[in-house]
Scaffold this motif. Structure first.
Motif, PDB file in Angstrom:
ATOM      1  N   ALA A 136     -21.763  44.754   8.598  1.00 42.32           N
ATOM      2  CA  ALA A 136     -22.446  45.410   7.477  1.00 42.32           C
ATOM      3  C   ALA A 136     -22.605  44.444   6.311  1.00 42.32           C
ATOM      4  O   ALA A 136     -23.673  44.352   5.693  1.00 42.32           O
ATOM      5  CB  ALA A 136     -21.658  46.646   7.049  1.00 42.32           C
ATOM      6  N   ALA A 137     -21.530  43.710   6.000  1.00 44.32           N
ATOM      7  CA  ALA A 137     -21.598  42.745   4.906  1.00 44.32           C
ATOM      8  C   ALA A 137     -22.625  41.656   5.207  1.00 44.32           C
ATOM      9  O   ALA A 137     -23.372  41.224   4.313  1.00 44.32           O
ATOM     10  CB  ALA A 137     -20.223  42.126   4.673  1.00 44.32           C
ATOM     11  N   ALA A 138     -22.686  41.210   6.451  1.00 44.61           N
ATOM     12  CA  ALA A 138     -23.639  40.162   6.830  1.00 44.61           C
ATOM     13  C   ALA A 138     -25.078  40.637   6.701  1.00 44.61           C
ATOM     14  O   ALA A 138     -25.995  39.820   6.552  1.00 44.61           O
ATOM     15  CB  ALA A 138     -23.361  39.705   8.260  1.00 44.61           C
ATOM     16  N   ALA A 139     -25.296  41.951   6.739  1.00 43.24           N
ATOM     17  CA  ALA A 139     -26.649  42.507   6.645  1.00 43.24           C
ATOM     18  C   ALA A 139     -27.114  42.705   5.210  1.00 43.24           C
ATOM     19  O   ALA A 139     -28.264  43.103   4.984  1.00 43.24           O
ATOM     20  CB  ALA A 139     -26.714  43.840   7.395  1.00 43.24           C
ATOM     21  N   VAL A 140     -26.244  42.448   4.237  1.00 37.42           N
ATOM     22  CA  VAL A 140     -26.617  42.622   2.833  1.00 37.42           C
ATOM     23  C   VAL A 140     -27.429  41.415   2.371  1.00 37.42           C
ATOM     24  O   VAL A 140     -27.009  40.272   2.525  1.00 37.42           O
ATOM     25  CB  VAL A 140     -25.369  42.792   1.947  1.00 37.42           C
ATOM     26  CG1 VAL A 140     -25.761  42.914   0.477  1.00 37.42           C
ATOM     27  CG2 VAL A 140     -24.570  44.023   2.379  1.00 37.42           C
ATOM     28  N   ALA A 141     -28.591  41.669   1.791  1.00 35.91           N
ATOM     29  CA  ALA A 141     -29.446  40.601   1.269  1.00 35.91           C
ATOM     30  C   ALA A 141     -28.837  40.032  -0.009  1.00 35.91           C
ATOM     31  O   ALA A 141     -28.044  40.705  -0.682  1.00 35.91           O
ATOM     32  CB  ALA A 141     -30.839  41.150   0.986  1.00 35.91           C
ATOM     33  N   PRO A 142     -29.185  38.802  -0.374  1.00 33.84           N
ATOM     34  CA  PRO A 142     -28.714  38.254  -1.651  1.00 33.84           C
ATOM     35  C   PRO A 142     -29.063  39.182  -2.811  1.00 33.84           C
ATOM     36  O   PRO A 142     -30.182  39.678  -2.912  1.00 33.84           O
ATOM     37  CB  PRO A 142     -29.473  36.929  -1.749  1.00 33.84           C
ATOM     38  CG  PRO A 142     -29.709  36.534  -0.327  1.00 33.84           C
ATOM     39  CD  PRO A 142     -29.971  37.823   0.400  1.00 33.84           C
ATOM     40  N   GLY A 143     -28.065  39.443  -3.659  1.00 30.52           N
ATOM     41  CA  GLY A 143     -28.233  40.367  -4.764  1.00 30.52           C
ATOM     42  C   GLY A 143     -28.028  41.820  -4.394  1.00 30.52           C
ATOM     43  O   GLY A 143     -28.057  42.693  -5.274  1.00 30.52           O
ATOM     44  N   GLY A 144     -27.805  42.083  -3.096  1.00 27.64           N
ATOM     45  CA  GLY A 144     -27.676  43.458  -2.624  1.00 27.64           C
ATOM     46  C   GLY A 144     -26.267  44.001  -2.751  1.00 27.64           C
ATOM     47  O   GLY A 144     -25.317  43.294  -3.095  1.00 27.64           O
ATOM     48  N   ILE A 145     -26.137  45.292  -2.430  1.00 30.29           N
ATOM     49  CA  ILE A 145     -24.896  46.049  -2.594  1.00 30.29           C
ATOM     50  C   ILE A 145     -24.359  46.495  -1.238  1.00 30.29           C
ATOM     51  O   ILE A 145     -25.112  46.980  -0.382  1.00 30.29           O
ATOM     52  CB  ILE A 145     -25.131  47.291  -3.480  1.00 30.29           C
ATOM     53  CG1 ILE A 145     -25.547  46.895  -4.898  1.00 30.29           C
ATOM     54  CG2 ILE A 145     -23.891  48.186  -3.503  1.00 30.29           C
ATOM     55  CD1 ILE A 145     -24.475  46.172  -5.689  1.00 30.29           C
ATOM     56  N   LEU A 146     -23.044  46.338  -1.064  1.00 32.27           N
ATOM     57  CA  LEU A 146     -22.311  46.933   0.053  1.00 32.27           C
ATOM     58  C   LEU A 146     -21.418  48.021  -0.513  1.00 32.27           C
ATOM     59  O   LEU A 146     -20.568  47.747  -1.374  1.00 32.27           O
ATOM     60  CB  LEU A 146     -21.473  45.881   0.773  1.00 32.27           C
ATOM     61  CG  LEU A 146     -20.553  46.383   1.903  1.00 32.27           C
ATOM     62  CD1 LEU A 146     -21.351  47.028   3.022  1.00 32.27           C
ATOM     63  CD2 LEU A 146     -19.695  45.239   2.439  1.00 32.27           C
ATOM     64  N   LEU A 147     -21.615  49.254  -0.059  1.00 28.93           N
ATOM     65  CA  LEU A 147     -20.840  50.400  -0.546  1.00 28.93           C
ATOM     66  C   LEU A 147     -20.098  51.024   0.630  1.00 28.93           C
ATOM     67  O   LEU A 147     -20.716  51.494   1.586  1.00 28.93           O
ATOM     68  CB  LEU A 147     -21.762  51.431  -1.197  1.00 28.93           C
ATOM     69  CG  LEU A 147     -21.093  52.670  -1.795  1.00 28.93           C
ATOM     70  CD1 LEU A 147     -20.166  52.292  -2.947  1.00 28.93           C
ATOM     71  CD2 LEU A 147     -22.143  53.671  -2.264  1.00 28.93           C
ATOM     72  N   ILE A 148     -18.771  51.007   0.548  1.00 35.01           N
ATOM     73  CA  ILE A 148     -17.911  51.529   1.616  1.00 35.01           C
ATOM     74  C   ILE A 148     -17.043  52.640   1.045  1.00 35.01           C
ATOM     75  O   ILE A 148     -16.258  52.409   0.116  1.00 35.01           O
ATOM     76  CB  ILE A 148     -17.014  50.427   2.205  1.00 35.01           C
ATOM     77  CG1 ILE A 148     -17.863  49.262   2.735  1.00 35.01           C
ATOM     78  CG2 ILE A 148     -16.120  50.992   3.304  1.00 35.01           C
ATOM     79  CD1 ILE A 148     -17.035  48.028   3.071  1.00 35.01           C
ATOM     80  N   GLU A 149     -17.180  53.824   1.592  1.00 37.39           N
ATOM     81  CA  GLU A 149     -16.354  54.950   1.177  1.00 37.39           C
ATOM     82  C   GLU A 149     -15.479  55.366   2.360  1.00 37.39           C
ATOM     83  O   GLU A 149     -15.966  55.458   3.501  1.00 37.39           O
ATOM     84  CB  GLU A 149     -17.232  56.120   0.728  1.00 37.39           C
ATOM     85  CG  GLU A 149     -16.483  57.276   0.095  1.00 37.39           C
ATOM     86  CD  GLU A 149     -15.974  56.977  -1.306  1.00 37.39           C
ATOM     87  OE1 GLU A 149     -15.297  57.858  -1.874  1.00 37.39           O
ATOM     88  OE2 GLU A 149     -16.224  55.872  -1.827  1.00 37.39           O
ATOM     89  N   GLY A 150     -14.203  55.579   2.104  1.00 33.53           N
ATOM     90  CA  GLY A 150     -13.296  55.956   3.177  1.00 33.53           C
ATOM     91  C   GLY A 150     -12.291  56.994   2.734  1.00 33.53           C
ATOM     92  O   GLY A 150     -12.172  57.307   1.545  1.00 33.53           O
ATOM     93  N   HIS A 151     -11.595  57.538   3.701  1.00 31.29           N
ATOM     94  CA  HIS A 151     -10.503  58.468   3.412  1.00 31.29           C
ATOM     95  C   HIS A 151      -9.205  57.685   3.261  1.00 31.29           C
ATOM     96  O   HIS A 151      -9.036  56.604   3.826  1.00 31.29           O
ATOM     97  CB  HIS A 151     -10.331  59.483   4.543  1.00 31.29           C
ATOM     98  CG  HIS A 151     -11.513  60.374   4.744  1.00 31.29           C
ATOM     99  ND1 HIS A 151     -12.075  61.110   3.726  1.00 31.29           N
ATOM    100  CD2 HIS A 151     -12.244  60.656   5.861  1.00 31.29           C
ATOM    101  CE1 HIS A 151     -13.087  61.817   4.199  1.00 31.29           C
ATOM    102  NE2 HIS A 151     -13.220  61.550   5.490  1.00 31.29           N
TER     103      HIS A 151
END
Length: 200
Positions: A122-137
């Motif tokens: 998922a992180a590798a798929a983020v474009a430069p300047g983009g956001i990775l948002l991970i929500e978990g329990h």
């Protein structure tokens, strides 16, 4: 039973499993972002993807369950939005491309699976300047434990396992309470975790 069959069976238990509302953290953390390309991992019945698409995002949404994807496509049609629905077992295949937002909301499984590997992809798929948002329990809340105990990592553990190297900015890393309705219909409080990162 394979994971795909298990999730299909889960969704076939009812005409709607989830609330139909977008996840509250997604709304809070994404509302101010300019629309771009978004990837929704483990999209389920599609509430997050539909919400994003209605706000101008070009959305790719992936799930292991064809039952969920068919239901999600129906919800998108009702909302008048177009979404690229893709069927993936994310441990084996992954959507192609780069995205301005990659969202993984409650990407858990009651069986053993390689969540860390999926989140690294998922992180590798983020474009430069983009956001990775991970929500978990962080706990099971009002829901009964499954046969295989699920270990919920802390935000710091999630970030460490991503093995990102330089060029990333941590925008949010915390745990927080959330009210949720349990299977008995009563309201309860559970603890969730949020990791929000920007790629340089």
């Amino acid at each position: 039973m394979t994971d795909e069959k298990a999730w299909d069976a889960r969704y076939q238990e009812s005409t709607r499993i989830w609330s139909g509302n977008p996840n509250v953290v997604l709304v809070a953390e994404v509302s101010d972002l300019p629309p771009g390309r978004a990837l929704d991992l483990g999209c389920g019945e599609g509430a997050d993807a539909v919400w994003l698409a209605a706000r101008g995002w070009q959305v790719t949404a992936a799930d292991i369950s064809t039952v969920a994807l068919a239901r999600a496509a129906g919800h998108a049609a009702d909302a008048g939005v177009t979404i690229d629905w893709q069927h993936h077992n994310l441990e084996k295949t992954f959507p192609e491309g780069e995205f301005d937002l990659v969202s993984a909301q409650f990407l858990h499984n009651w069986e053993e699976f390689d969540r860390e590997q999926i989140l690294r992809r998922a992180a590798a798929a983020v474009a430069p300047g983009g956001i990775l948002l991970i929500e978990g329990h962080m706990d099971h809340g009002p829901f009964p434990h499954h046969e295989h105990e699920v270990r919920f990592p802390t935000p710091d553990e999630v970030i460490a396992a991503l093995d990102l190297g330089g060029g990333w900015q941590v925008l949010r890393s915390d745990v927080h309470p959330r009210e949720q309705t349990g299977p008995d219909g009563n309201r309860a409080v559970r603890t969730d975790s949020t990791v929000k990162l920007r790629r340089g």
